[in-house]
Design an enzyme around this catalytic site. Structure first.
Site, PDB file in Angstrom:
ATOM      1  N   GLY A  59      36.058  -4.325 -17.769  1.00 21.13           N
ATOM      2  CA  GLY A  59      36.789  -5.457 -18.259  1.00 21.13           C
ATOM      3  C   GLY A  59      37.543  -6.447 -17.425  1.00 21.13           C
ATOM      4  N   CYS A  86      35.232   1.913 -14.462  1.00 19.62           N
ATOM      5  CA  CYS A  86      36.011   0.856 -13.887  1.00 19.62           C
ATOM      6  C   CYS A  86      37.427   0.321 -14.923  1.00 19.62           C
ATOM      7  CB  CYS A  86      35.269  -0.663 -14.006  1.00 19.62           C
ATOM      8  SG  CYS A  86      36.120  -1.657 -12.987  1.00 19.62           S
ATOM      9  N   TYR A  87      37.589  -0.412 -15.573  1.00 19.37           N
ATOM     10  CA  TYR A  87      38.659  -0.645 -16.549  1.00 19.37           C
ATOM     11  C   TYR A  87      38.931   0.534 -17.513  1.00 19.37           C
ATOM     12  CZ  TYR A  87      41.840  -2.960 -19.998  1.00 19.37           C
ATOM     13  OH  TYR A  87      42.666  -3.276 -20.936  1.00 19.37           O
ATOM     14  N   HIS A 173      31.016   1.246 -10.691  1.00 20.71           N
ATOM     15  CA  HIS A 173      29.824   0.853 -11.884  1.00 20.71           C
ATOM     16  C   HIS A 173      28.309   1.662 -11.671  1.00 20.71           C
ATOM     17  CE1 HIS A 173      32.245  -2.467 -13.840  1.00 20.71           C
ATOM     18  NE2 HIS A 173      32.709  -2.704 -12.727  1.00 20.71           N
ATOM     19  N   GLU A 175      26.142   1.723 -13.660  1.00 27.33           N
ATOM     20  CA  GLU A 175      25.227   1.011 -14.354  1.00 27.33           C
ATOM     21  C   GLU A 175      24.406  -0.365 -13.692  1.00 27.33           C
ATOM     22  OE1 GLU A 175      28.968  -1.276 -15.430  1.00 27.33           O
ATOM     23  OE2 GLU A 175      28.172   0.632 -15.010  1.00 27.33           O
ATOM     24  N   SER A 227      10.572 -23.157 -25.500  1.00 25.79           N
ATOM     25  CA  SER A 227      10.777 -24.056 -24.260  1.00 25.79           C
ATOM     26  C   SER A 227       9.539 -23.479 -23.686  1.00 25.79           C
ATOM     27  CB  SER A 227      12.010 -23.493 -23.558  1.00 25.79           C
ATOM     28  OG  SER A 227      11.969 -22.168 -23.192  1.00 25.79           O
ATOM     29  N   GLY A 229       9.379 -20.728 -22.268  1.00 25.56           N
ATOM     30  CA  GLY A 229       9.911 -19.496 -21.429  1.00 25.56           C
ATOM     31  C   GLY A 229       9.391 -18.172 -22.275  1.00 25.56           C
ATOM     32  N   SER A 232      12.108 -17.478 -25.315  1.00 23.22           N
ATOM     33  CA  SER A 232      11.812 -18.404 -26.734  1.00 23.22           C
ATOM     34  C   SER A 232      10.340 -17.984 -27.142  1.00 23.22           C
ATOM     35  CB  SER A 232      11.814 -19.859 -26.453  1.00 23.22           C
ATOM     36  OG  SER A 232      10.962 -20.461 -25.402  1.00 23.22           O
ATOM     37  N   SER A 233       9.632 -17.639 -26.164  1.00 20.16           N
ATOM     38  CA  SER A 233       8.017 -17.329 -26.500  1.00 20.16           C
ATOM     39  C   SER A 233       8.082 -15.753 -27.246  1.00 20.16           C
ATOM     40  CB  SER A 233       7.094 -17.232 -25.208  1.00 20.16           C
ATOM     41  OG  SER A 233       7.104 -18.490 -24.611  1.00 20.16           O
ATOM     42  N   LYS A 370      16.340  -9.670 -19.590  1.00 21.45           N
ATOM     43  CA  LYS A 370      15.198 -10.243 -19.229  1.00 21.45           C
ATOM     44  C   LYS A 370      14.152  -9.174 -19.362  1.00 21.45           C
ATOM     45  CE  LYS A 370      15.300 -14.035 -18.546  1.00 21.45           C
ATOM     46  NZ  LYS A 370      15.093 -15.328 -19.531  1.00 21.45           N
TER      47      LYS A 370
END
Length: 514
Positions: A59, A86-87, A173, A175, A227, A229, A232-233, A370
């Site tokens: 954070g 981390c935090y 981190h 991850e 769009s 992309g 949205s597809s 993504k």
């Protein structure tokens, strides 16, 4: 069957959902929960999931700030394995009486840690490991019932654990991909410490998203912002499965699309069983953006105008819900959570106007990254030309043109973008790149064309490699390819005199320029 589950407590860190996503990659379910979740709330979740462990996210706050987010004080008594990152690492140390103070030297980026004791989460690691740090505060000491597992030159307690309980803290981190053995560290926590079984799969998410859309829309109608992309597809394909012909897909041509984009969208989506509307709103958007130079203002104007177009179409079609392909990096960068910092406003998140006529805005992909969306696209059987498309911002070239938007600048940006894409794809480099595009800067430079002085625009080329867009590295591609791009841009676009290559990673930069 109950899924073995890790709960990720959200303290506003950029990589919070990335932690959850990494857990799911191992076939173990994860849920992002409030940072101050109560032990009794965890007990309620146990009725639905087989909760096996907790991870405290990073954070932007400092643990000693008055309003810093803090967990429930009884969380360490939950009798579950806990990993602080981390935090979260600093929080655990502070909660048990350790010493957390500003670091003498801050650590941002790649660091090398010395592993004192390769046990538990650090099992199987070497004496020196390459990790990704991003912190200004440091744990300097921990109480006697804890032990130090790793340190760096500037960080005496870079990793620790409780001597008897399964409580761990890592200052780095694991991850992010820049931590070389990060996957191993998380696997150690998930399987060695928490004893999870890999009993969850991605197909479950598809069913969950379809059911969510059905429930949210009910018996009504919806429109979806399409769009062309990947995001949205996929949202469109899911919504079509959920509500069929009660869905209208709307492609708004705001004038800032790539060359021939409306034609591409029409060719791909006319094969789908849905109502498709392509609306030309180029003049409308350009007029609204005239003389606007501030990037945040651009995004907000575009966001509001998008909604107004959708509202007008919804009124004609009788739709009362709007579905969007918003994904997690869009939301996290827009600072949608209480303790997260806003990096930029995405038009379909914080760029939305306050007054909206829709009964609901539904975002089925909101917790996905993504590459997870690409996996869903493949499972849904979407064509390769959609699955492999590089990300494209909702405001389009409007955020790749620095300064005021004019018809001339839009024309130049479209040409430059097309050249970059053609040369990258001709060279076969697109498979290894996350995004590749041109930016029309607001800077002009002197050049020489045809033995005469020229004074024209500077175009920047941005090519990056990434896995999930939360971090990215500039691509080290062959100079021959850059040379071809530069030569074509300056030869084919008379208004451009200079081409530069962006060699900045994310962080500190973002992938887009605005």
């Amino acid at each position: 069957m109950k899924y073995d589950t890790i709960l990720v407590l959200d303290f506003g860190g950029q990589y919070c959902h990335l932690i959850g996503r990494r857990i799911r990659e191992h076939g173990v379910y994860s849920e992002i929960v409030a940072h101050d979740i109560k032990p009794e709330e965890i007990r309620l979740l146990k009725e639905k999931f087989n909760v096996k462990g907790l991870i405290f996210s990073g954070g932007p706050a400092s643990v000693y700030e008055p309003n810093a987010p803090k967990p429930n004080p009884h969380i360490l008594d939950a009798e579950l394995p806990i990993l602080g990152l981390c935090y979260g690492h600093q929080l655990i140390a502070q909660m048990v009486g350790g010493k957390v103070e500003p670091a003498k030297e801050r650590e941002y980026g790649i660091a090398y840690v010395t592993i004192n004791k390769p046990v538990g989460v650090l099992k199987g690691l070497n004496a020196k490991e390459k990790v990704w740090m991003s912190h200004g505060d440091t744990v300097f000491s921990i109480p006697a019932d804890y032990e130090v597992l790793a340190h760096t030159e500037n960080c005496p307690v870079a990793a620790f654990r409780h001597k008897k309980k399964p409580i761990y803290g890592l200052q780095w981190h694991p991850e992010v991909v820049h931590t070389e053995k990060g996957t191993k560290m998380l696997r150690n926590f998930i399987f060695e410490v928490c004893k999870c079984k890999a009993n969850w799969k991605m197909e479950d998410i598809i069913e969950k998203m379809i059911e969510e859309i059905k429930t949210e829309v009910g018996e009504g109608k919806a429109i979806i912002a399409l769009s062309g992309g990947i995001d949205s597809s996929v949202a469109t394909a899911l919504a079509a499965k959920a509500i069929g012909n009660r869905l209208t897909a709307v492609f708004v041509d705001h004038g800032f699309m790539r060359e021939n984009e409306p034609e591409f969208v029409k060719n791909v989506f006319q094969k789908f069983k849905l109502n498709l509307i392509i609306t030309d709103a180029q003049k409308r958007f350009l007029e609204k953006l005239r003389e606007v130079t501030d990037p945040e203002k651009k995004r907000k104007i575009i966001g509001e105008e998008f909604i107004r177009v959708f509202e007008e179409i919804a009124e004609k079609t009788g739709a009362d819900c709007l579905i969007q392909g918003t994904i997690y990096p869009d939301r996290i960068e827009s600072g949608f959570r209480k303790f997260s910092d806003k990096i930029k406003t995405h038009h379909n998140v914080a760029g939305l106007p306050i007054k909206i006529k829709f009964k609901k805005i539904i975002e089925p992909l909101r917790d996905l990254y993504k590459d997870e969306v690409r996996r869903v696209a493949k499972m849904l059987g979407l064509p390769k030309e959609i699955v492999s498309r590089q990300p494209f911002p909702g405001p389009g070239l409007a955020v790749r043109i620095i300064g005021e938007l004019t018809e001339e600048k839009v024309r130049i940006a479209k040409k430059a973008d097309k050249i970059v894409r053609e040369e990258i794809e001709k060279s076969g480099l697109e498979e290894n790149l996350w995004q590749y595009f041109a930016v029309l800067t607001d800077t002009k430079a002197t050049g020489v064309k045809g033995d005469a002085r020229a004074y024209g625009y500077v175009v920047a080329v941005r090519l990056v490699e990434s896995r999930e867009a939360m971090t990215a590295s500039f691509a080290k591609i062959p100079y021959e390819v850059l040379e071809r791009i530069s030569t074509r841009v300056t030869n084919e676009i008379s208004e451009v005199t200079r081409v530069v290559y962006d060699v900045t990673h994310k962080p500190p930069a973002t992938i887009e320029w605005e």
